[in-house]
Write an enzyme that holds these catalytic residues in place. Structure first.
Site, PDB file in Angstrom:
ATOM      1  N   PHE B  13      87.818 -24.654  47.319  1.00 17.38           N
ATOM      2  CA  PHE B  13      88.841 -23.640  47.011  1.00 17.38           C
ATOM      3  C   PHE B  13      90.053 -24.338  46.413  1.00 17.38           C
ATOM      4  O   PHE B  13      91.194 -24.110  46.808  1.00 17.38           O
ATOM      5  CB  PHE B  13      89.193 -22.873  48.297  1.00 17.38           C
ATOM      6  CG  PHE B  13      89.872 -21.545  48.060  1.00 17.38           C
ATOM      7  CD1 PHE B  13      89.312 -20.600  47.209  1.00 17.38           C
ATOM      8  CD2 PHE B  13      91.073 -21.244  48.695  1.00 17.38           C
ATOM      9  CE1 PHE B  13      89.935 -19.371  46.996  1.00 17.38           C
ATOM     10  CE2 PHE B  13      91.707 -20.019  48.486  1.00 17.38           C
ATOM     11  CZ  PHE B  13      91.137 -19.094  47.642  1.00 17.38           C
ATOM     12  N   THR B 107      83.166 -27.910  44.657  1.00  9.99           N
ATOM     13  CA  THR B 107      83.657 -29.134  45.295  1.00  9.99           C
ATOM     14  C   THR B 107      83.802 -30.239  44.249  1.00  9.99           C
ATOM     15  O   THR B 107      83.412 -30.080  43.092  1.00  9.99           O
ATOM     16  CB  THR B 107      82.694 -29.598  46.409  1.00  9.99           C
ATOM     17  OG1 THR B 107      81.423 -29.903  45.836  1.00  9.99           O
ATOM     18  CG2 THR B 107      82.525 -28.519  47.462  1.00  9.99           C
ATOM     19  N   LYS B 136      79.395 -31.067  38.289  1.00  4.31           N
ATOM     20  CA  LYS B 136      78.342 -31.688  37.480  1.00  4.31           C
ATOM     21  C   LYS B 136      77.222 -32.275  38.331  1.00  4.31           C
ATOM     22  O   LYS B 136      76.109 -32.511  37.850  1.00  4.31           O
ATOM     23  CB  LYS B 136      78.957 -32.828  36.644  1.00  4.31           C
ATOM     24  CG  LYS B 136      79.926 -32.357  35.577  1.00  4.31           C
ATOM     25  CD  LYS B 136      80.837 -33.487  35.079  1.00  4.31           C
ATOM     26  CE  LYS B 136      82.054 -33.658  35.970  1.00  4.31           C
ATOM     27  NZ  LYS B 136      83.090 -32.636  35.849  1.00  4.31           N
ATOM     28  N   GLU B 160      77.253 -23.567  34.021  1.00  9.99           N
ATOM     29  CA  GLU B 160      77.828 -23.667  32.681  1.00  9.99           C
ATOM     30  C   GLU B 160      79.083 -24.519  32.684  1.00  9.99           C
ATOM     31  O   GLU B 160      79.362 -25.239  31.731  1.00  9.99           O
ATOM     32  CB  GLU B 160      78.136 -22.264  32.134  1.00  9.99           C
ATOM     33  CG  GLU B 160      78.573 -22.249  30.685  1.00  9.99           C
ATOM     34  CD  GLU B 160      77.559 -22.924  29.758  1.00  9.99           C
ATOM     35  OE1 GLU B 160      76.469 -22.383  29.589  1.00  9.99           O
ATOM     36  OE2 GLU B 160      77.860 -24.007  29.223  1.00  9.99           O
ATOM     37  N   GLY B 217      96.338 -31.874  35.790  1.00  7.27           N
ATOM     38  CA  GLY B 217      95.140 -31.437  36.514  1.00  7.27           C
ATOM     39  C   GLY B 217      93.876 -31.537  35.684  1.00  7.27           C
ATOM     40  O   GLY B 217      92.859 -30.937  36.017  1.00  7.27           O
ATOM     41  N   GLU B 220      90.346 -36.515  36.557  1.00  6.78           N
ATOM     42  CA  GLU B 220      89.865 -36.538  37.927  1.00  6.78           C
ATOM     43  C   GLU B 220      90.892 -37.272  38.804  1.00  6.78           C
ATOM     44  O   GLU B 220      91.645 -38.126  38.312  1.00  6.78           O
ATOM     45  CB  GLU B 220      88.514 -37.273  37.999  1.00  6.78           C
ATOM     46  CG  GLU B 220      87.415 -36.673  37.142  1.00  6.78           C
ATOM     47  CD  GLU B 220      86.768 -35.441  37.780  1.00  6.78           C
ATOM     48  OE1 GLU B 220      86.925 -35.236  38.992  1.00  6.78           O
ATOM     49  OE2 GLU B 220      86.118 -34.676  37.042  1.00  6.78           O
ATOM     50  N   LYS B 235      77.899 -35.707  32.823  1.00  7.12           N
ATOM     51  CA  LYS B 235      77.622 -34.600  31.902  1.00  7.12           C
ATOM     52  C   LYS B 235      76.404 -34.911  31.037  1.00  7.12           C
ATOM     53  O   LYS B 235      75.560 -34.047  30.778  1.00  7.12           O
ATOM     54  CB  LYS B 235      78.849 -34.343  31.021  1.00  7.12           C
ATOM     55  CG  LYS B 235      80.015 -33.726  31.798  1.00  7.12           C
ATOM     56  CD  LYS B 235      81.317 -33.789  31.004  1.00  7.12           C
ATOM     57  CE  LYS B 235      82.427 -33.040  31.731  1.00  7.12           C
ATOM     58  NZ  LYS B 235      83.759 -33.327  31.156  1.00  7.12           N
ATOM     59  N   GLY B 332      91.354 -26.055  29.726  1.00  8.37           N
ATOM     60  CA  GLY B 332      92.288 -25.790  30.802  1.00  8.37           C
ATOM     61  C   GLY B 332      91.603 -25.064  31.927  1.00  8.37           C
ATOM     62  O   GLY B 332      90.402 -24.801  31.892  1.00  8.37           O
TER      63      GLY B 332
END
Lengths: 354, 354
Positions: B13, B107, B136, B160, B217, B220, B235, B332
């Site tokens: 979250f 997560t 990923k 996606e 943001g 990572e 990826k 974004g």
């Protein structure tokens, strides 16, 4: 229904349609449907209807030998495209009712009114056939009427091949961008003009470049459709109608072609770090959509700057995803034929869901 | 079922999940489903389960005030993500059986084994929930196992958001390119590295550029994931597994990051009309797929040449369509949140077909 059999009525049997039937054979084992061709209608080489299935190779050979398809018909007679569509829809009324009859429309673009393609689509839908077309006319001139008709008879009216061949544009937005609103777009969507401009940059002349595109079957038979921007305007109208909800025709698109662009112009642009590209675009202004096709001077920060020769690209301005681009780096007959195949696969997928 | 109600269990979250629930509200009238949030699980702020629906605004405010969600739970207790998934699947067994329970997994990426995300996906599918993730890890480490599990329980496992946010990549191939085989790809798919390289070109320093990406943001939390190429490798592994049918992990991707690239290098490249870009690519060689992430010198004819700052692009090499590119020009939080939304819309579309 696990692997539905589709009955195909081919209206138009030029290079694209002939490549399409060969492509179906080539990738048959990857497809989740089977098919038979039940009708072929041509402008100059007659027509043939056989609800049991036409021997396609023989039809291809007949047309390529410049002979009439009538000789393949048990009851040959002179028929228009609309006659063929109606006769097939009558003869295969049960299959039409089950949604297994598909009209594959590949006639030539008419820039005045989009005919006879618009009438072909209308007649097919009225006969409860799905319609797949590579012709820009129907979506450019009559999208909202035809889409409403398709919905009223619960049939599909698809035209992925109208813009950027089989590279997904309409299917991209419909299938992969749910809830997204397209606010405008900008792109290079006419290969012939982009090739001519690229050749001019390399110091070549306009006329031989155009002739090469005609020889390779990429330019329209009537060169004005390409170099005066009509082809791009028809694509622009289709994009505006389908993606932006407006209702325009190619004649509402402000249009300047490349016939006035000279080698001096493009090399002068290059000397200033720029390139001239024929850009199609649309945006909302107030409550209206403004659409145009015109040569633009683009600099190296422009995503259209790098497009060489036959490359196309379309950048969509969206509300939720910002600007999203789709780029076609290879063009040709197989790509256009694939557009028909991908739309046909969508019809088959819908049938399998039932 | 006309407008199905979906029950959402949010595992993770953070910024993305919180933007996602706000985005659902913002575009509610465009969606063909309704929803309620029945569970929220966090790593540091407790968890809450309420099968009648959680007041989402209150949950957002609680987490943003750095308080525990436990206080919103009628029977608060310490639970792992897997505990939350199992408890919800038990409590909503009927909805799960109807395909109306969805686990939204957001997560943080773990580059060693893709955990706990892989276990979250597995637990959700075992509980007959669909799974949508922006992580990923699952597709990069365990795609074939999880996809087989999803098929065996007739549920969807979509991701996606794992590559290029909500710009369609996996959905592009699956939904709009039927019968096409992807033979390889090449792209710029890590925004942080592309931004740092762009800043170096402008004469800025490496560290402040990285710090800006972290502050916004986009990078990572652990900078090594970006600058050492791990994010791009994850990826790449996901793309190889899903689009090319191979089975690799990020550790099988040959990987060179940008930590050794200096301002001198990038400006030297520019002086020769080139740019350094971190390129992810894969191709079939013999029977195997070769995948790598490494800085490449690209010239102005390269479609990756023009990508500035946060722009991403992926060019697929296909058999039927040649090279097709998809370009993300805006990135974004909204775009990542949209990825979850678009996958959720696919689940709803499948429910409406039943």
């Amino acid at each position: 229904m696990n692997r539905p059999e589709l009955s195909l009525a081919l209206v138009g049997f030029g290079h694209v349609a002939r490549r399409f039937v060969r492509l179906l054979d080539e990738v048959a084992d990857r497809l989740e449907f089977t098919w038979r061709v039940v009708a072929i209608s041509t402008r100059h080489h007659g027509s043939v209807i056989d609800v049991d299935g036409i021997e396609v190779n023989r039809a291809v050979a007949t047309v390529e030998a410049r002979q009439s398809l009538d000789r393949l018909d048990r009851v040959p007679r002179e028929r228009s495209g609309i006659d063929v569509i109606r006769q097939v829809a009558d003869a295969l009324a049960d299959e039409a009712a089950e949604g297994r009859l598909v009209c594959i429309e590949t006639t030539v673009l008419d820039i005045d009114r989009g005919e006879p393609a618009v009438s072909h689509v209308r007649a097919a839908l009225e006969g409860q056939a799905h319609v797949v077309t590579a012709n820009k006319g129907p979506a450019a001139f009559a999208y909202h009427e035809l889409e409403a008709l398709a919905e009223s008879v619960d049939r599909i009216f698809f035209f992925e091949g109208a813009v950027m061949d089989g590279v997904p544009v309409f299917n991209l937005v419909r299938d992969t961008m749910p809830a997204v609103s397209v606010e405008g777009f900008r792109g290079v969507i006419n290969s012939t003009c982009n090739f001519i401009l690229s050749e001019l940059e390399r110091g070549k002349e306009f006329e031989p470049a155009l002739a090469e595109m005609q020889a390779r079957g990429i330019a329209e038979a009537n060169p004005s459709l390409d170099i005066d921007g009509w082809d791009a305007a028809a694509k622009t109208a289709a994009l505006v109608n389908v993606l932006m909800g407006s209702a325009i025709t190619p004649h509402h698109v402000r249009r300047t072609g490349i016939s006035e662009v000279t080698g001096i112009d493009v090399r002068e642009a290059i000397s200033r770090g720029r390139r001239i590209r024929l850009v199609a675009s649309a945006s909302r202004q107030g409550g209206k959509v403004k659409a145009q096709v015109e040569p633009e001077m683009v600099d190296r920060h422009d995503p259209l700057y790098g497009l060489e020769d036959l490359e196309n690209a379309l950048y969509l301005n969206t509300d939720l995803l910002g600007q999203v681009g789709i780029v076609q780096r290879s063009g040709g007959l197989t790509q256009t034929a694939y557009a028909l195949l991908s739309d046909l696969a969508s019809i088959s997928a819908r049938l399998r869901e039932i």
